[in-house]
Scaffold this motif. Sequence first.
Motif, PDB file in Angstrom:
ATOM      1  N   THR A 200       9.989  20.837  13.518  1.00 15.85           N
ATOM      2  CA  THR A 200      11.075  21.289  12.649  1.00 15.85           C
ATOM      3  C   THR A 200      11.321  22.763  12.889  1.00 15.85           C
ATOM      4  O   THR A 200      10.451  23.488  13.386  1.00 15.85           O
ATOM      5  N   LYS A 442      16.219  17.491   5.694  1.00 20.60           N
ATOM      6  CA  LYS A 442      15.563  16.934   6.886  1.00 20.60           C
ATOM      7  C   LYS A 442      16.535  16.843   8.054  1.00 20.60           C
ATOM      8  O   LYS A 442      16.158  17.076   9.204  1.00 20.60           O
ATOM      9  N   TYR A 445      16.584  20.310   9.523  1.00 18.35           N
ATOM     10  CA  TYR A 445      15.356  20.952  10.004  1.00 18.35           C
ATOM     11  C   TYR A 445      14.706  20.285  11.210  1.00 18.35           C
ATOM     12  O   TYR A 445      14.061  20.972  12.005  1.00 18.35           O
ATOM     13  N   TYR A 446      14.823  18.972  11.363  1.00 13.53           N
ATOM     14  CA  TYR A 446      14.192  18.352  12.530  1.00 13.53           C
ATOM     15  C   TYR A 446      14.923  18.793  13.793  1.00 13.53           C
ATOM     16  O   TYR A 446      16.143  18.701  13.887  1.00 13.53           O
ATOM     17  N   HIS A 464       3.800  18.221  15.099  1.00 12.61           N
ATOM     18  CA  HIS A 464       4.465  19.021  14.060  1.00 12.61           C
ATOM     19  C   HIS A 464       4.592  20.499  14.446  1.00 12.61           C
ATOM     20  O   HIS A 464       4.965  21.323  13.612  1.00 12.61           O
ATOM     21  N   THR A 466       5.802  24.037  15.351  1.00 11.21           N
ATOM     22  CA  THR A 466       7.073  24.701  15.035  1.00 11.21           C
ATOM     23  C   THR A 466       7.237  25.967  15.878  1.00 11.21           C
ATOM     24  O   THR A 466       6.264  26.514  16.404  1.00 11.21           O
ATOM     25  N   GLN A 490       7.985  25.498   6.599  1.00 12.80           N
ATOM     26  CA  GLN A 490       9.442  25.534   6.602  1.00 12.80           C
ATOM     27  C   GLN A 490       9.940  26.282   5.361  1.00 12.80           C
ATOM     28  O   GLN A 490       9.416  26.089   4.258  1.00 12.80           O
ATOM     29  N   THR A 506       8.186  23.260   2.592  1.00 14.10           N
ATOM     30  CA  THR A 506       7.172  22.638   3.458  1.00 14.10           C
ATOM     31  C   THR A 506       6.742  21.291   2.952  1.00 14.10           C
ATOM     32  O   THR A 506       6.478  20.350   3.732  1.00 14.10           O
ATOM     33  N   LYS A 508       8.295  18.963   1.741  1.00  7.33           N
ATOM     34  CA  LYS A 508       9.223  17.864   2.064  1.00  7.33           C
ATOM     35  C   LYS A 508       8.929  17.251   3.429  1.00  7.33           C
ATOM     36  O   LYS A 508       9.486  16.201   3.769  1.00  7.33           O
ATOM     37  N   PHE A 509       8.092  17.897   4.224  1.00  4.35           N
ATOM     38  CA  PHE A 509       7.800  17.408   5.571  1.00  4.35           C
ATOM     39  C   PHE A 509       6.347  16.959   5.726  1.00  4.35           C
ATOM     40  O   PHE A 509       5.853  16.818   6.824  1.00  4.35           O
ATOM     41  N   ARG A 510       5.705  16.714   4.594  1.00  7.95           N
ATOM     42  CA  ARG A 510       4.310  16.268   4.657  1.00  7.95           C
ATOM     43  C   ARG A 510       4.187  14.842   4.162  1.00  7.95           C
ATOM     44  O   ARG A 510       5.023  14.328   3.465  1.00  7.95           O
TER      45      ARG A 510
END
Length: 510
Positions: A200, A442, A445-446, A464, A466, A490, A506, A508-510
């Motif tokens: 991301t 999302k 960010y991806y 993952h 970055t 993030q 952050t 939201k991506f775990r």
Amino acid sequence: MKLAALIHPFLFALFPVIFLFSHNIRELPVSVIFAPAMLAILFTLVLLVLINLLIKNYQKTSIVLSSFMLFFFSYESFFFIPFGILFLASIYFVIRNKNELRVLTNVMNVVAFCLILLSLANIIFYEISDRSAKSKKEKTNLITNGNAPSHKNDKQPDIYYIILDRYAGSTTLKNEYKFDNRDFIQNLEKAGFYVASASTANYTKTAHSLASSLNMEYLNYLSQKLGPYSDNWTPLFEMIQNSNVQRFLKSRGYKSIYFGNTWLPTAHNQYADMNMHYNIGDNFSYKLFQKTLLYPVCSWLDIRYFKDSRKLQWETVQWQFNTIAEMPGIKGPKFVFAHLLIPHEPYVFDRNGKFIENELSVSQDSDPNTIKIEYHRKYIDQLVYTNKKVMELVNRLLTRSELPPIIIIQADEGPFPVRYLIKFVNNQDFNWKREATDEEIKEKYYVLNALYLPGLDKRSLHPHLTPVNTFRIVFNHYFKTNLEILPDEQYAHEDDHHPYRLFSITEKFR
């Protein structure tokens, strides 16, 4: 009286330059106005001499010239037709009038001065309010003497940092765009790349992302230094220009080669050894140019540096890909930074690379669902062509380089959600903290993150990964630094008027 008569044409010529700058001051350094201002003065001077050869009266010449300047700089404005009528009326008036025009000259001088002063007042007020923030800026240097070996080596690998602006990650492409990018990813992997499949961006926009990746640090401290209410983006731009990465590599004997575009922060780098350009000027100069009568004329004549912006973008991207592929021919170790506005809009390529005439039209009344379908289709078409050019470039770099190069192909951000685009074209802020859904975050960010790191054990990398850690990994492995690998996190800023009011997303991506 002759001198007074000559003042207002030059002020009316300078006004569009100062006005445009004053309305974009939070994103621009004052230096951007120097070249356009000098050109405006020179242009006015030439016209003044030519028109006076016909009219032979400086008062009348100045009145005609001032009305023409208003007309000339209003091409994209609502006032284009009224100013055109005013220009024609001024010609008729000065030809028929036999009297002294002292009063009209004084009025035009006052009007011109007032217009200039209003814009200058806006600039001065902004500079005063932002002075305390600017005084707090300082350059960080993460690579200290203990971390940076000082010896140089001519046999160091070339490093290519290629930014594909708004290239979405496979997750976004599959979930939001219903597109399977597997073939491209597998082609990269076959060529020896590690593709971080769940990578991301660290931030929402290019300015934050590049400032972060090129300085190998998170930017949260800027809120304390500049204040959470600062809307001055230039500190981020300065971090991109004079970055820790570039300074470290130059200290190791690398030549810095910079491929910019019309976006001002990456249009030109004064600290680079070589600046590579297809077109001239930056986005500010080009926007100003688009407001003049020269724009439709030059576009019609298809003049390279002054043509339609879409056609210029189409040619620039192809030139960038082709010219980057020639970089292995330059002797010595090189750090090549290339910011390519693709698959970023404007959408000018179809899947085969042919030029698309029509831009995607978005307005305040646009139906989001209708726009989304067309937006996604054009984006994917341009992305497919991007894939083709990237693989061509990779193959040429790998086969032409004397030593296996380091190649980083990375997006600074993903594509914007449609709701953001509709607000953006209507000059409305999109608040990422209050408005954005988890799906929109999302989608944004991806990103694509592909690394060709010869000799590095790919098992030390993870899906993952970055951009903030990219050059920490590169420097630790190839230059024996001892930089800490940061947690992959993030952040977003609330809206474009508060670039330093950052908050973590952050979780939201775990």
